[in-house]
Design an enzyme around this catalytic site. Structure first.
Site, PDB file in Angstrom:
ATOM      1  N   ARG A 191       0.824  -1.207   0.000  1.00 12.67           N
ATOM      2  CA  ARG A 191       0.000   0.000   0.000  1.00 12.67           C
ATOM      3  C   ARG A 191       0.862   1.262   0.000  1.00 12.67           C
ATOM      4  NH1 ARG A 191      -2.670   3.935   3.967  1.00 12.67           N
ATOM      5  NH2 ARG A 191      -0.547   4.036   4.752  1.00 12.67           N
ATOM      6  N   GLU A 281      -6.207   8.149   1.055  1.00 11.21           N
ATOM      7  CA  GLU A 281      -6.318   6.687   1.097  1.00 11.21           C
ATOM      8  C   GLU A 281      -7.642   6.395   1.787  1.00 11.21           C
ATOM      9  OE1 GLU A 281      -6.987   3.683   2.339  1.00 11.21           O
ATOM     10  OE2 GLU A 281      -5.145   3.154   3.402  1.00 11.21           O
ATOM     11  N   GLU A 290     -16.478   1.689   5.322  1.00  8.51           N
ATOM     12  CA  GLU A 290     -16.135   2.904   6.089  1.00  8.51           C
ATOM     13  C   GLU A 290     -16.812   4.145   5.522  1.00  8.51           C
ATOM     14  OE1 GLU A 290     -11.940   3.469   6.996  1.00  8.51           O
ATOM     15  OE2 GLU A 290     -11.612   1.342   6.664  1.00  8.51           O
TER      16      GLU A 290
HETATM   17  C1  SAM Z   1      -7.222   4.826   5.929  1.00  5.82           C
HETATM   18  S1  SAM Z   1      -6.631   6.083   6.938  1.00  5.82           S
HETATM   19  C2  SAM Z   1      -5.344   6.762   5.953  1.00  5.82           C
HETATM   20  C3  SAM Z   1      -4.343   7.552   6.735  1.00  5.82           C
HETATM   21  C4  SAM Z   1      -3.184   8.116   5.925  1.00  5.82           C
HETATM   22  N1  SAM Z   1      -3.646   8.986   4.864  1.00  5.82           N
HETATM   23  C5  SAM Z   1      -2.340   7.016   5.333  1.00  5.82           C
HETATM   24  O1  SAM Z   1      -2.440   6.793   4.123  1.00  5.82           O
HETATM   25  O2  SAM Z   1      -1.609   6.363   6.067  1.00  5.82           O
HETATM   26  C6  SAM Z   1      -7.944   7.241   6.768  1.00  5.82           C
HETATM   27  C7  SAM Z   1      -7.820   8.453   7.693  1.00  5.82           C
HETATM   28  O3  SAM Z   1      -8.832   9.376   7.322  1.00  5.82           O
HETATM   29  C8  SAM Z   1      -9.421   9.928   8.487  1.00  5.82           C
HETATM   30  N2  SAM Z   1     -10.783  10.336   8.106  1.00  5.82           N
HETATM   31  C9  SAM Z   1     -11.821   9.531   7.796  1.00  5.82           C
HETATM   32  N3  SAM Z   1     -12.900  10.250   7.459  1.00  5.82           N
HETATM   33  C10 SAM Z   1     -12.529  11.552   7.548  1.00  5.82           C
HETATM   34  C11 SAM Z   1     -13.207  12.779   7.323  1.00  5.82           C
HETATM   35  N4  SAM Z   1     -14.475  12.798   6.939  1.00  5.82           N
HETATM   36  N5  SAM Z   1     -12.529  13.932   7.485  1.00  5.82           N
HETATM   37  C12 SAM Z   1     -11.223  13.908   7.886  1.00  5.82           C
HETATM   38  N6  SAM Z   1     -10.542  12.776   8.146  1.00  5.82           N
HETATM   39  C13 SAM Z   1     -11.183  11.609   7.963  1.00  5.82           C
HETATM   40  C14 SAM Z   1      -9.358   8.805   9.516  1.00  5.82           C
HETATM   41  O4  SAM Z   1      -9.417   9.302  10.828  1.00  5.82           O
HETATM   42  C15 SAM Z   1      -8.035   8.134   9.168  1.00  5.82           C
HETATM   43  O5  SAM Z   1      -6.967   8.649   9.913  1.00  5.82           O
END
Ligand code: SAM
Length: 542
Positions: A191, A281, A290
């Site tokens: 990833r 992501e 999700e």
């Molecule tokens: C799958 S993780 C990816 C984290 C990072 N971008 C990476 O690639 O390692 C998704 C992140 O998006 C945040 N997130 C999910 N929905 C969100 C929203 N509506 N607004 C802001 N952040 C959000 C979550 O808290 C999480 O930390």
């Protein structure tokens, strides 16, 4: 930088309400406000204590508090700052509304001192402000031109809260607020390595550009974008991971000047400028779990300039019927417990059927051998650059497969891939069976009633995904076969089977990883030429 503890007075700031809810709207009709602006002892919140003073009326008391740590502060001019503050207005529903102020300092030096003080890791200082707050006559955000575009009104404010149960969101953001779960994603080298390759091999798309990282987590993708030469990156993260992201970014000095971490949901926060590129992501199990793709699309509509790039810009769900006798028996056997007629003298059999159905309603998450597939896969594409957010609420996928062998079909196997359509080198991130395993693994929907097929026979399938408020989907699957061969006429349906699944409640099946069947060449082509180390099953899968 202020020494600690120290009293500092900023008597020369002019504050203007720019946008907001409730009282601010009233205030925007030209009422002067005088206020004292001060911090608590740890510098953690700002308090306005002031009075509305309308021309002919007695001053009405006015009090406002907000936390400095939750305040986003942008420098929008040499001595002007934009403050975006999240205040809780509707405590019953925990609704948070952003308010925006401009703060004009008398001098650039004064602005710098304040900015440094607010961002100081040492919170042990005192700040005290005596200032005049002046509301702006009929100020609209659209009219408030900033050096690099305009701020965006939070039209979608609370859109997330309206469609997602508060309890689900609380658990979800609590999960992502923990470093161990961010580490799990970072340790999925397929990833993270593919994201890194997609960014650095497409420097031309990032060089000198404004980037928004949607759901920044640890901030890793923001740092990649900055490495690729982004002019500025806004890293938006809703969970408390935002604090760790700030720390990580601050520790990478060369890049940190060009990254601003913003703690909030992309549905709610306001940014001082539009983005040329979005990076994110947002993929969950089966791509859509999700419901974060919806946030990605909302971010596109709120922040991306027309024609801007999205990394990724395309997602595809792949599906194929499979045959796996071991898996079927394993699931069926789980309910055997309920067939006992004398469990401490109690007959459990009345619940056997419910338990049996319950086990079959769990999608199975594991890595399987692609030789279990009994027909070539079909796919459903989601164009993230143009689709509407609402298109993700209800997804109907009708499919027709032609069996390549005689087999007992136990259900449908699914996986996904996404495309980074960089202008130099396009790259795919795939979660296909047989490709290097990711922490998403693959997903299988197992029917309690298998189907018998012959080579060449058609399998008609319908997959219906309905989004629910617990940030996941209910999946309805139906599969049927028709008569075939000479004299089969119009091909009447001879067998059918269906099942209902909750994507929120998968069965994480610990299994042996199958030997990689893809050639090294294929792995490199797909940007996945690194193996998985230490990635673990996760309830969210993203
Ligand atoms: C799958 S993780 C990816 C984290 C990072 N971008 C990476 O690639 O390692 C998704 C992140 O998006 C945040 N997130 C999910 N929905 C969100 C929203 N509506 N607004 C802001 N952040 C959000 C979550 O808290 C999480 O930390």
């Amino acid at each position: 930088m202020l020494a600690s503890p120290q009293l500092r007075a900023f008597n020369d700031i002019r504050i203007r309400f720019v946008s907001g809810a409730g009282r601010d709207a009233a205030a925007a009709s030209g009422i002067d406000v005088t206020a004292r602006l001060r911090c608590d002892q740890r510098g953690s919140f700002v308090e306005f204590v002031g009075h509305f003073s309308e021309r002919d009326e007695a001053p009405a008391p006015f009090q406002e508090q907000f936390y400095l740590q939750r305040c986003q502060i942008f420098r929008i001019g040499p001595s002007t700052q934009l403050w975006i503050v999240n205040t809780v207005e509707d405590e019953a529903n925990e609704a948070v509304y952003p308010r925006t102020f401009t703060a004009e300092f008398k001098s650039e030096e004064s602005s710098d001192t304040f900015f440094d003080a607010i961002h100081s890791p040492n919170k042990g200082f005192f700040l005290s402000f005596e200032t005049e707050v002046i509301t702006e006559d009929d100020v609209s955000v659209a009219a408030m031109k900033l050096p690099n575009g305009s701020t965006e009104v939070a039209k979608d404010s609370s859109k997330f809260d309206k469609k997602i149960e508060a309890s689900s969101a609380k658990m979800y953001f609590h999960y992502y607020g923990q470093l161990l779960h961010q580490q799990n994603m970072l340790q999925d080298y397929v990833r993270t390595g593919t994201y890194y390759a997609a960014v650095v091999e497409n420097r031309a798309d990032f060089q000198g550009r404004v980037v928004v990282d949607v759901g920044a987590g640890s901030g890793i993708l923001s740092l990649f974008a900055a490495q690729a030469g982004a002019k500025h990156v806004y890293a938006v993260e809703a969970s408390s991971m935002a604090d760790y992201a700030r720390k990580l970014i601050a520790g990478n000095h060369v890049l940190s000047q060009r990254i601003t971490v913003i703690h909030g949901k992309v549905e709610d926060v306001e940014l001082p400028e539009k983005a040329d590129v979005l990076i994110s992501e947002p993929m969950g199990t089966l791509l859509v779990n999700e419901r974060m793709l919806e946030s990605y699309i909302i971010a596109r509509d709120r922040f991306l300039v027309p024609g801007g790039k999205m990394f990724p810009g395309l997602g595809r769900i792949h599906m194929a019927p499979f045959s796996d006798e071991y898996l079927f028996v394993e699931i069926a056997n789980k309910a055997l417990f309920w067939q006992q007629q004398s469990y401490y003298g109690v007959d459990l059999t009345p619940l056997h059927n419910a338990a049996f159905q319950g086990y079959f309603s769990q999608p199975v998450v594991d890595a399987f051998d692609p030789r279990l597939l009994v027909a070539p896969p079909a796919m459903h594409s989601l164009d993230l650059t143009s689709m509407k957010e609402e298109d993700l609420y209800d997804i109907v996928i009708p499919l027709t497969f032609t069996a390549t062998m005689a087999a007992r079909v136990h259900g449908i196997a699914c996986w996904f891939d996404v495309l980074f359509n960089g202008s130099t080198i396009p790259r795919w991130l795939t979660t296909a069976p047989g490709a290097p395993t990711t922490h998403w693994y693959q997903l299988r929907l197992v029917l309690s009633q298998p189907l018998y097929v012959m080579a060449g026979q058609t399998i008609t399938t319908r997959l219906h995904l309905s989004a629910h408020s617990a940030q996941s989907y209910t999946i309805n699957l139906s599969m049927s076969t028709t008569s075939w061969g000479a004299g089969a006429g119009q091909g009447a349906t001879i067998q059918s089977s269906s099942g209902k699944f909750d994507l929120k409640e998968p069965y994480y099946r610990m299994s042996q990883m199958p030997a990689y069947t893809w050639t090294q060449e294929q792995q490199l082509q797909d940007g996945a030429g690194v193996s998985l180390q230490g990635a673990q099953m996760s309830p969210y899968g993203a």
